[in-house]
Enzyme design. Structure first.
Site, PDB file in Angstrom:
ATOM      1  N   GLU A 185       0.855  -1.107  -0.104  1.00 18.79           N
ATOM      2  CA  GLU A 185       0.077   0.130  -0.016  1.00 18.79           C
ATOM      3  C   GLU A 185       0.814   1.342   0.114  1.00 18.79           C
ATOM      4  O   GLU A 185       1.829   1.449   0.772  1.00 18.79           O
ATOM      5  CB  GLU A 185      -0.839   0.115   1.217  1.00 18.79           C
ATOM      6  CG  GLU A 185      -1.953   0.963   1.239  1.00 18.79           C
ATOM      7  CD  GLU A 185      -2.522   1.209  -0.055  1.00 18.79           C
ATOM      8  OE1 GLU A 185      -3.188   0.191  -0.436  1.00 18.79           O
ATOM      9  OE2 GLU A 185      -2.513   2.495  -0.660  1.00 18.79           O
ATOM     10  N   PHE A 186       0.540   2.242  -0.882  1.00 23.09           N
ATOM     11  CA  PHE A 186       1.069   3.407  -1.053  1.00 23.09           C
ATOM     12  C   PHE A 186       0.632   4.756  -0.386  1.00 23.09           C
ATOM     13  O   PHE A 186       1.099   5.906  -0.630  1.00 23.09           O
ATOM     14  CB  PHE A 186       1.689   3.562  -2.563  1.00 23.09           C
ATOM     15  CG  PHE A 186       2.442   2.539  -2.863  1.00 23.09           C
ATOM     16  CD1 PHE A 186       4.024   2.638  -2.543  1.00 23.09           C
ATOM     17  CD2 PHE A 186       1.947   1.469  -3.630  1.00 23.09           C
ATOM     18  CE1 PHE A 186       4.651   1.604  -3.050  1.00 23.09           C
ATOM     19  CE2 PHE A 186       2.863   0.510  -4.143  1.00 23.09           C
ATOM     20  CZ  PHE A 186       4.145   0.427  -3.797  1.00 23.09           C
ATOM     21  N   PHE A 197       8.446  16.135  -2.764  1.00 21.78           N
ATOM     22  CA  PHE A 197       9.358  15.794  -1.736  1.00 21.78           C
ATOM     23  C   PHE A 197      10.596  16.364  -1.685  1.00 21.78           C
ATOM     24  O   PHE A 197      11.617  15.948  -1.172  1.00 21.78           O
ATOM     25  CB  PHE A 197       9.690  14.167  -1.667  1.00 21.78           C
ATOM     26  CG  PHE A 197       8.529  13.321  -1.093  1.00 21.78           C
ATOM     27  CD1 PHE A 197       7.433  13.433  -1.720  1.00 21.78           C
ATOM     28  CD2 PHE A 197       8.911  12.739   0.257  1.00 21.78           C
ATOM     29  CE1 PHE A 197       6.258  12.679  -0.811  1.00 21.78           C
ATOM     30  CE2 PHE A 197       7.706  12.020   0.911  1.00 21.78           C
ATOM     31  CZ  PHE A 197       6.454  12.005   0.180  1.00 21.78           C
ATOM     32  N   HIS A 200      10.753  19.543   0.128  1.00 24.93           N
ATOM     33  CA  HIS A 200      10.474  20.532   1.106  1.00 24.93           C
ATOM     34  C   HIS A 200      11.240  20.288   2.301  1.00 24.93           C
ATOM     35  O   HIS A 200      11.491  19.194   2.845  1.00 24.93           O
ATOM     36  CB  HIS A 200       9.017  20.358   1.325  1.00 24.93           C
ATOM     37  CG  HIS A 200       8.173  20.641   0.220  1.00 24.93           C
ATOM     38  ND1 HIS A 200       7.867  22.027  -0.316  1.00 24.93           N
ATOM     39  CD2 HIS A 200       7.206  19.707  -0.489  1.00 24.93           C
ATOM     40  CE1 HIS A 200       7.178  21.563  -1.355  1.00 24.93           C
ATOM     41  NE2 HIS A 200       6.709  20.216  -1.425  1.00 24.93           N
ATOM     42  N   CYS A 227       5.984   5.148   8.966  1.00 19.69           N
ATOM     43  CA  CYS A 227       6.674   4.605   7.760  1.00 19.69           C
ATOM     44  C   CYS A 227       8.049   4.694   7.500  1.00 19.69           C
ATOM     45  O   CYS A 227       8.850   3.944   7.495  1.00 19.69           O
ATOM     46  CB  CYS A 227       5.645   4.806   6.525  1.00 19.69           C
ATOM     47  SG  CYS A 227       4.257   4.121   6.827  1.00 19.69           S
ATOM     48  N   LYS A 237      10.713   3.476  10.099  1.00 20.36           N
ATOM     49  CA  LYS A 237      10.829   2.190  10.660  1.00 20.36           C
ATOM     50  C   LYS A 237      11.088   1.324   9.320  1.00 20.36           C
ATOM     51  O   LYS A 237      11.779   0.536   9.101  1.00 20.36           O
ATOM     52  CB  LYS A 237       9.488   1.799  10.921  1.00 20.36           C
ATOM     53  CG  LYS A 237       8.521   0.792  10.151  1.00 20.36           C
ATOM     54  CD  LYS A 237       7.409   0.551  10.723  1.00 20.36           C
ATOM     55  CE  LYS A 237       6.271   0.296   9.830  1.00 20.36           C
ATOM     56  NZ  LYS A 237       6.279  -0.486   8.448  1.00 20.36           N
ATOM     57  N   ARG A 252       2.917   9.185  15.559  1.00 19.90           N
ATOM     58  CA  ARG A 252       4.050   8.327  15.574  1.00 19.90           C
ATOM     59  C   ARG A 252       5.270   8.930  14.755  1.00 19.90           C
ATOM     60  O   ARG A 252       5.282   9.276  13.847  1.00 19.90           O
ATOM     61  CB  ARG A 252       3.809   6.935  14.931  1.00 19.90           C
ATOM     62  CG  ARG A 252       2.517   6.185  15.618  1.00 19.90           C
ATOM     63  CD  ARG A 252       2.269   4.930  15.123  1.00 19.90           C
ATOM     64  NE  ARG A 252       1.224   5.252  14.049  1.00 19.90           N
ATOM     65  CZ  ARG A 252       0.791   4.108  13.162  1.00 19.90           C
ATOM     66  NH1 ARG A 252       1.202   2.736  13.562  1.00 19.90           N
ATOM     67  NH2 ARG A 252       0.103   4.319  12.252  1.00 19.90           N
TER      68      ARG A 252
HETATM   69  P1  NAD Z   1      -1.718   0.302  12.728  1.00 17.92           P
HETATM   70  O1  NAD Z   1      -0.980   0.299  13.965  1.00 17.92           O
HETATM   71  O2  NAD Z   1      -2.483   1.785  12.498  1.00 17.92           O
HETATM   72  O3  NAD Z   1      -2.854  -0.790  12.857  1.00 17.92           O
HETATM   73  C1  NAD Z   1      -2.743  -2.115  12.619  1.00 17.92           C
HETATM   74  C2  NAD Z   1      -3.868  -2.850  13.285  1.00 17.92           C
HETATM   75  O4  NAD Z   1      -3.536  -4.080  13.532  1.00 17.92           O
HETATM   76  C3  NAD Z   1      -4.227  -2.431  14.695  1.00 17.92           C
HETATM   77  O5  NAD Z   1      -5.490  -1.995  14.859  1.00 17.92           O
HETATM   78  C4  NAD Z   1      -4.034  -3.785  15.466  1.00 17.92           C
HETATM   79  O6  NAD Z   1      -4.979  -4.005  16.569  1.00 17.92           O
HETATM   80  C5  NAD Z   1      -4.340  -4.847  14.438  1.00 17.92           C
HETATM   81  N1  NAD Z   1      -3.879  -5.942  14.817  1.00 17.92           N
HETATM   82  C6  NAD Z   1      -2.549  -6.550  15.171  1.00 17.92           C
HETATM   83  N2  NAD Z   1      -2.482  -7.762  15.359  1.00 17.92           N
HETATM   84  C7  NAD Z   1      -3.552  -8.252  14.818  1.00 17.92           C
HETATM   85  C8  NAD Z   1      -4.197  -9.717  14.592  1.00 17.92           C
HETATM   86  N3  NAD Z   1      -3.416 -10.760  14.928  1.00 17.92           N
HETATM   87  N4  NAD Z   1      -5.268  -9.999  14.102  1.00 17.92           N
HETATM   88  C9  NAD Z   1      -5.937  -8.869  13.508  1.00 17.92           C
HETATM   89  N5  NAD Z   1      -5.633  -7.243  13.783  1.00 17.92           N
HETATM   90  C10 NAD Z   1      -4.455  -7.132  14.303  1.00 17.92           C
HETATM   91  O7  NAD Z   1      -0.860   0.115  11.451  1.00 17.92           O
HETATM   92  P2  NAD Z   1      -1.101   0.972  10.113  1.00 17.92           P
HETATM   93  O8  NAD Z   1      -0.236   2.345  10.069  1.00 17.92           O
HETATM   94  O9  NAD Z   1      -2.599   0.610   9.469  1.00 17.92           O
HETATM   95  O10 NAD Z   1       0.273   0.067   9.164  1.00 17.92           O
HETATM   96  C11 NAD Z   1      -0.268  -1.375   8.815  1.00 17.92           C
HETATM   97  C12 NAD Z   1       0.688  -1.776   7.748  1.00 17.92           C
HETATM   98  O11 NAD Z   1       0.653  -0.842   6.621  1.00 17.92           O
HETATM   99  C13 NAD Z   1       2.377  -1.464   8.254  1.00 17.92           C
HETATM  100  O12 NAD Z   1       2.993  -2.498   7.586  1.00 17.92           O
HETATM  101  C14 NAD Z   1       2.666  -0.113   7.716  1.00 17.92           C
HETATM  102  O13 NAD Z   1       3.930  -0.180   7.493  1.00 17.92           O
HETATM  103  C15 NAD Z   1       2.008  -0.259   6.549  1.00 17.92           C
HETATM  104  N6  NAD Z   1       1.496   0.840   5.833  1.00 17.92           N
HETATM  105  C16 NAD Z   1       1.372   1.984   6.371  1.00 17.92           C
HETATM  106  C17 NAD Z   1       0.798   3.228   5.989  1.00 17.92           C
HETATM  107  C18 NAD Z   1       0.359   4.524   6.658  1.00 17.92           C
HETATM  108  O14 NAD Z   1       0.372   5.514   6.092  1.00 17.92           O
HETATM  109  N7  NAD Z   1       0.191   4.286   8.192  1.00 17.92           N
HETATM  110  C19 NAD Z   1       0.834   3.453   4.405  1.00 17.92           C
HETATM  111  C20 NAD Z   1       1.378   2.276   3.746  1.00 17.92           C
HETATM  112  C21 NAD Z   1       1.821   1.348   4.479  1.00 17.92           C
END
Ligand code: NAD
Length: 433
Positions: free
Chosen positions: A151-152, A252, A254, A263, A266, A331
């Site tokens: 996901e982007f 990007f 800025h 993201c 980490k 975060r």
């Molecule tokens: P987040 O921490 O907001 O949400 C993760 C969710 O997973 C939580 O609600 C947690 O309770 C749940 N969870 C944990 N263990 C579980 C299980 N066993 N079964 C069901 N649910 C469970 O995370 P996020 O920011 O949505 O990121 C998720 C992934 O997507 C990461 O790998 C991140 O790097 C990637 N990502 C994030 C973004 C962003 O902008 N936040 C963009 C692209 C990719």
């Protein structure tokens, strides 16, 4: 088609809601019971523009539901997306425990063909690991495919990013799985979104390579900004002059307090760890991380200089706490990193953020949270603009100047023009100009 999405964070919830908007039947699953209860009541546990309405609309239409029961969700779905968190482990590598837990739970509840898709950002080789885990944990041996669909989306514009992506990347272990996933995204054909169809490990790598490149671009312009300050150049003009070259692009570039969020920090660390375990020293990424780590100290220095050297007993007013505008996510927020350093140096920090107050207060209890921008400025020794929310671009500057003890502004996002600020009677410093 019926699908399930495990994990209802930023990515899982947006993925679930947007697929439902496409007309797919989606069940979103999480282990967090309070979160699921809130979602069942139509409440989104964080701020993301447009998401709550989209969830309400699709829940009402019967296409979107929420549960803590993975078993039924898996049983009724052709594809199961894994969108759980993959935070940094102590050594910087991605902690895959949540991904593993979901994979095992999927395996135990699989009684017919499924595609298990990672949406989470996962290290190269995770697809293969999931395949093995499912093979070992199935109760009945049934055929399945593994896929990677990174996901982007960006927080703050997540829905727009999901609905109008620059590309969709699908890495799949079979042509059938790739075709099914492509079909799921069919509405995007109308706007001619390009698809990159590849193998699983390549798709996993595309995500890390993209994020690390963007992080590097930010560190690059921050390094140029530092040099601009020393040689008397204006980094905005430099960035514009560079960005008009189509090979470089304007995005990007800025300068600011460094990259943050859930993201880039980490994912660059995880990529370094993957490099290390494969005997590849990723020197460019390492430098990008080092430049970013230096940034907080440089920003602290700006505030220190502005107040005459000693931060002890100074009151610093800070505008913006989230890691970027239009999100409540704090975060790895550069604003919080700086606030922490300011307090460590003896300053008292008063702050306001349009969405991330509760989240910031939970991380830094010593922050004094104020009701608005003007309460922050009142009797502060210096005002720091830390996150570029739109509402901070239209401040009543006369009122701000009158409220501050001294008219000192440190603008870490270059929201204002130095000449204008000087004319209004401020002592002002930005980044790289
Ligand atoms: P987040 O921490 O907001 O949400 C993760 C969710 O997973 C939580 O609600 C947690 O309770 C749940 N969870 C944990 N263990 C579980 C299980 N066993 N079964 C069901 N649910 C469970 O995370 P996020 O920011 O949505 O990121 C998720 C992934 O997507 C990461 O790998 C991140 O790097 C990637 N990502 C994030 C973004 C962003 O902008 N936040 C963009 C692209 C990719």
């Amino acid at each position: 088609m019926n699908i399930a999405v495990a994990g209802t964070g930023y990515v899982g919830l947006v993925t679930g809601a947007c697929f439902a908007e496409f007309g797919v039947h989606v069940v979103c699953v999480d282990i967090d019971e309070a979160k699921i209860a809130a979602l069942q009541a139509g409440k989104v546990p964080f701020f993301e523009p447009g998401l709550e309405e989209m969830i309400r609309r699709n829940t009402k239409a019967g296409r979107l539901s929420f549960t803590t029961e993975l078993s039924a969700a898996v049983e009724n779905s052709l594809a199961v997306f894994i969108a759980v968190g993959t935070p940094s482990d102590e050594d910087g590598s991605a902690d895959l425990s949540a991904v593993r837990n979901v994979a095992i739970a999927i395996a135990r509840n699989m009684s017919e063909y499924k595609i298990v898709v990672t949406k989470s950002t996962v290290p190269m080789g995770t697809g293969a690991m999931i395949r093995d885990l499912i093979g070992e944990n199935q109760r009945v041996p049934v055929h399945f495919d593994v896929a990677s669909n990174p996901e982007f989306l960006r927080e703050g514009s997540a829905i727009e990013d999901f609905m109008r992506p620059n590309r969709v990347v699908i890495g799949a272990s079979s042509e059938q799985a790739a075709a099914i996933l492509k079909d799921l995204y069919r509405p995007l054909n109308l706007i001619e979104v390009p698809f990159v169809i590849t193998d699983v490990v390549t798709a996993e790598m595309i995500k890390y390579a993209s994020n690390a490149f963007l992080a590097t671009k930010i560190s690059y312009i921050n390094e140029m900004a530092l040099l601009c300050e020393r040689v008397g150049a204006d980094v905005h003009q430099v960035a514009r002059g560079m960005g008009l070259d189509k090979r470089i692009g304007a995005k990007f570039l800025h300068p600011g307090p460094g990259f943050g969020g859930s993201c880039f920090p980490k994912d660059t660390q995880a990529l370094l760890a993957i490099g290390k375990s494969n005997d590849v020293d990723l020197k460019v990424i390492r430098a990008a991380v080092e430049v970013n780590e230096r940034q907080t100290g440089l920003m602290l220095q700006k505030v220190r200089q502005m107040v005459g050297g000693d931060l002890g007993d100074k009151v610093v007013g800070m505008l913006g706490l989230s890691f970027k505008p239009n999100t409540s996510d704090v975060r790895e927020s550069p604003a919080l990193r700086l606030a922490q350093e300011l307090m460590r140096a003896g300053a008292h920090v008063k702050a306001y953020d349009p969405a991330g107050m509760e989240e910031a207060g939970a991380v830094l209890q010593q922050l004094e949270l104020m009701e608005d921008e003007y309460a922050v400025a009142q009797d502060s020794d210096v005002l720091v603009l830390a996150t570029e929310w739109n509402q901070f671009r239209q401040l009543d500057l006369e009122r701000i100047r009158a409220s501050l003890r001294k008219p000192l502004v440190v603008d870490l996002r270059n929201i204002y023009e130095p000449a204008d600020m000087k004319r209004l009677g401020f002592e002002y410093v930005g980044v790289g100009r």
